[in-house]
Scaffold this motif. Structure first.
Motif, PDB file in Angstrom:
ATOM      1  N   GLY A 214       7.328 -10.720  13.431  1.00 29.40           N
ATOM      2  CA  GLY A 214       7.267 -11.441  12.016  1.00 29.40           C
ATOM      3  C   GLY A 214       6.766 -10.177  11.051  1.00 29.40           C
ATOM      4  O   GLY A 214       7.375 -10.404   9.894  1.00 29.40           O
ATOM      5  N   THR A 215       5.848  -9.341  11.250  1.00 31.05           N
ATOM      6  CA  THR A 215       5.276  -8.730  10.168  1.00 31.05           C
ATOM      7  C   THR A 215       6.301  -7.530   9.926  1.00 31.05           C
ATOM      8  O   THR A 215       6.597  -7.038   8.923  1.00 31.05           O
ATOM      9  CB  THR A 215       3.868  -8.054  11.013  1.00 31.05           C
ATOM     10  N   GLY A 216       7.002  -7.322  11.041  1.00 32.58           N
ATOM     11  CA  GLY A 216       7.924  -6.268  10.871  1.00 32.58           C
ATOM     12  C   GLY A 216       9.252  -6.638   9.932  1.00 32.58           C
ATOM     13  O   GLY A 216       9.807  -5.848   9.014  1.00 32.58           O
ATOM     14  N   PHE A 217       9.415  -8.140  10.250  1.00 32.64           N
ATOM     15  CA  PHE A 217      10.550  -8.503   9.130  1.00 32.64           C
ATOM     16  C   PHE A 217      10.169  -8.433   7.844  1.00 32.64           C
ATOM     17  O   PHE A 217      10.907  -8.268   6.741  1.00 32.64           O
ATOM     18  CB  PHE A 217      11.027 -10.098   9.645  1.00 32.64           C
ATOM     19  N   LEU A 218       8.709  -8.883   7.708  1.00 35.20           N
ATOM     20  CA  LEU A 218       8.191  -8.834   6.255  1.00 35.20           C
ATOM     21  C   LEU A 218       8.341  -7.825   5.658  1.00 35.20           C
ATOM     22  O   LEU A 218       8.804  -7.451   4.456  1.00 35.20           O
ATOM     23  CB  LEU A 218       6.655  -9.595   6.429  1.00 35.20           C
ATOM     24  N   LEU A 219       7.876  -6.454   6.245  1.00 36.20           N
ATOM     25  CA  LEU A 219       7.861  -5.239   5.795  1.00 36.20           C
ATOM     26  C   LEU A 219       9.455  -5.033   5.486  1.00 36.20           C
ATOM     27  O   LEU A 219       9.611  -4.235   4.559  1.00 36.20           O
ATOM     28  CB  LEU A 219       7.213  -4.357   6.647  1.00 36.20           C
ATOM     29  N   GLY A 220      10.277  -5.215   6.570  1.00 36.97           N
ATOM     30  CA  GLY A 220      11.610  -4.775   6.261  1.00 36.97           C
ATOM     31  C   GLY A 220      12.309  -5.453   5.055  1.00 36.97           C
ATOM     32  O   GLY A 220      12.850  -4.846   4.107  1.00 36.97           O
ATOM     33  N   ILE A 221      11.927  -6.681   4.917  1.00 37.50           N
ATOM     34  CA  ILE A 221      12.464  -7.472   3.868  1.00 37.50           C
ATOM     35  C   ILE A 221      11.946  -7.139   2.438  1.00 37.50           C
ATOM     36  O   ILE A 221      12.668  -6.881   1.326  1.00 37.50           O
ATOM     37  CB  ILE A 221      11.966  -8.882   3.893  1.00 37.50           C
ATOM     38  N   MET A 222      10.623  -6.787   2.397  1.00 37.59           N
ATOM     39  CA  MET A 222      10.218  -6.101   1.185  1.00 37.59           C
ATOM     40  C   MET A 222      10.829  -4.760   0.957  1.00 37.59           C
ATOM     41  O   MET A 222      11.088  -4.535  -0.204  1.00 37.59           O
ATOM     42  CB  MET A 222       8.617  -5.514   1.643  1.00 37.59           C
ATOM     43  N   THR A 223      11.163  -3.812   1.790  1.00 41.06           N
ATOM     44  CA  THR A 223      11.883  -2.702   1.530  1.00 41.06           C
ATOM     45  C   THR A 223      13.302  -2.922   0.906  1.00 41.06           C
ATOM     46  O   THR A 223      13.758  -2.330   0.005  1.00 41.06           O
ATOM     47  CB  THR A 223      11.992  -1.953   2.846  1.00 41.06           C
ATOM     48  N   LEU A 224      13.792  -3.699   1.730  1.00 42.34           N
ATOM     49  CA  LEU A 224      15.355  -3.982   1.210  1.00 42.34           C
ATOM     50  C   LEU A 224      15.295  -4.757  -0.162  1.00 42.34           C
ATOM     51  O   LEU A 224      16.282  -4.321  -0.927  1.00 42.34           O
ATOM     52  CB  LEU A 224      15.991  -4.861   2.214  1.00 42.34           C
ATOM     53  N   MET A 225      14.680  -5.582  -0.563  1.00 51.40           N
ATOM     54  CA  MET A 225      14.687  -6.362  -1.823  1.00 51.40           C
ATOM     55  C   MET A 225      14.018  -5.747  -2.949  1.00 51.40           C
ATOM     56  O   MET A 225      14.397  -5.711  -3.718  1.00 51.40           O
ATOM     57  CB  MET A 225      13.573  -7.851  -1.876  1.00 51.40           C
ATOM     58  N   ASP A 226      13.009  -4.789  -2.673  1.00 47.52           N
ATOM     59  CA  ASP A 226      12.403  -3.836  -3.457  1.00 47.52           C
ATOM     60  C   ASP A 226      13.167  -2.475  -3.678  1.00 47.52           C
ATOM     61  O   ASP A 226      12.709  -1.750  -4.497  1.00 47.52           O
ATOM     62  CB  ASP A 226      10.875  -3.744  -3.355  1.00 47.52           C
ATOM     63  N   GLU A 227      14.024  -2.048  -2.820  1.00 46.99           N
ATOM     64  CA  GLU A 227      14.722  -0.807  -2.876  1.00 46.99           C
ATOM     65  C   GLU A 227      13.571   0.336  -2.790  1.00 46.99           C
ATOM     66  O   GLU A 227      14.001   1.103  -3.381  1.00 46.99           O
ATOM     67  CB  GLU A 227      15.592  -0.748  -4.165  1.00 46.99           C
ATOM     68  N   GLY A 228      12.795   0.173  -1.722  1.00 47.77           N
ATOM     69  CA  GLY A 228      11.841   1.350  -1.723  1.00 47.77           C
ATOM     70  C   GLY A 228      10.502   0.962  -0.564  1.00 47.77           C
ATOM     71  O   GLY A 228      10.444  -0.300  -0.291  1.00 47.77           O
TER      72      GLY A 228
END
Length: 308
Positions: A214-228
């Motif tokens: 779940g933490t991995g998905f949080l970090l992945g979503i952050m990266t994709l949505m924020d483009e970095g």
């Protein structure tokens, strides 16, 4: 677009395979000092490592020395990632980090402060609601050494994981599959499963892997949505740094000279696993979304990745 930047560099599939092998070798080289020190100490004590569980093995060395040597392998791994990216893929560290014209360190510090303060409050709440589960573990000199080691090396450890999973693998899988959902699901799941050898899993059970995934998905979503990577880097650094300084236990991966020590019988309910994933993490994403004006969620998380 963050993933799209990998189209501009050397991105043949076999280069990523070679890169991963070299990164793995780098991490293994970085683990030699820890492995040698543990074996040497076990021999000196007349112990048998084959009869020890993970927690016992990690407690053989003095906590600060153990932490330093353990984090050293991640630091070497981070260097390996940067070397692979620069010399095999001919890619800049900036383009591996962000789609912006320069790395936005204000994003890093915002995520660090938000999650660091949240973690701090949760630990204090736990302590004041169940003080019998904790002992005061503070020793001035060992703690100061811990602070020094943690401030330098924990960000290197968390950065290695972010640059490897949310950077190198996410960009590589994105340009190879030409979509966003495959790298999001794959890197998040692999990130969680990577923690399967942690001593916490032995004590709390495989349900804890749900938290890591779940933490991995949080970090992945952050990266994709924020483009970095900036937000993910800040969150991860705060999570591990605050935890290492404030709280330890005999059955955790980080056994440190922290301020508090959990002396309770290790157990974890389903509610404790799912509460942060389905309540805290969505709130955190909403905070970031409002501050950084995220839009087009469906396309950014599941849309195609095109070269043009």
């Amino acid at each position: 677009m963050y993933i799209k930047q990998a189209f501009k560099v050397e991105h043949d599939w076999w280069l990523y395979l070679v890169g991963l092998i070299l990164i793995f070798i780098g991490v293994m080289i970085g683990q030699f000092p820890l492995t040698f020190a543990i074996i040497a100490q076990a021999v000196a004590r007349g112990g048998d490592l084959s009869n020890m569980d993970t927690s016992s093995v990690m407690s053989i060395l003095e906590p600060n020395l153990n932490l330093f040597l353990m984090l050293l392998s991640f630091a070497v791994g981070l260097v390996a990632v940067f070397v692979v990216v620069k010399y095999i893929h001919k890619q800049s560290i900036k383009s591996l980090t962000t789609s912006r014209t320069s790395i936005d360190w204000s994003r890093f510090w915002f995520a660090f402060l938000v999650w660091g303060s949240t973690t701090f409050c949760f630990i204090l709440l736990e302590y004041y609601t169940s003080p019998e589960n904790y002992s005061f573990n503070f020793k001035p000199i060992p703690f100061l050494i811990l602070v020094l080691i943690s401030i330098i090396f924990i960000p290197l450890q968390t950065s290695f994981e972010e640059y490897l999973f949310r950077g190198y693998l996410m960009q590589g899988l994105g340009v190879l599959t030409k979509n966003r959902w495959v790298p999001l699901i794959f890197t998040s799941t692999l990130f969680g499963l990577m923690h399967i050898a942690n001593p916490e899993i032995d004590k709390l059970g495989y349900l804890l892997l749900v938290h890591y995934v779940g933490t991995g998905f949080l970090l992945g979503i952050m990266t994709l949505m924020d483009e970095g990577l900036e937000l993910a880097l800040g969150f991860h650094a705060a999570n591990n740094l605050i935890g290492a300084l404030l709280l330890t236990a005999d059955w955790t991966a980080f056994q440190t000279h922290s301020i508090l020590k959990d002396i309770s019988e290790p157990e974890m309910s389903s509610a404790e696993v799912f509460f942060p994933i389905f309540i805290i993490y969505p709130i955190l994403l909403l905070v970031f979304a409002k501050k950084y004006k995220w839009t087009h969620w469906k396309n950014k998380l599941f849309g195609p990745v095109t070269e043009s």
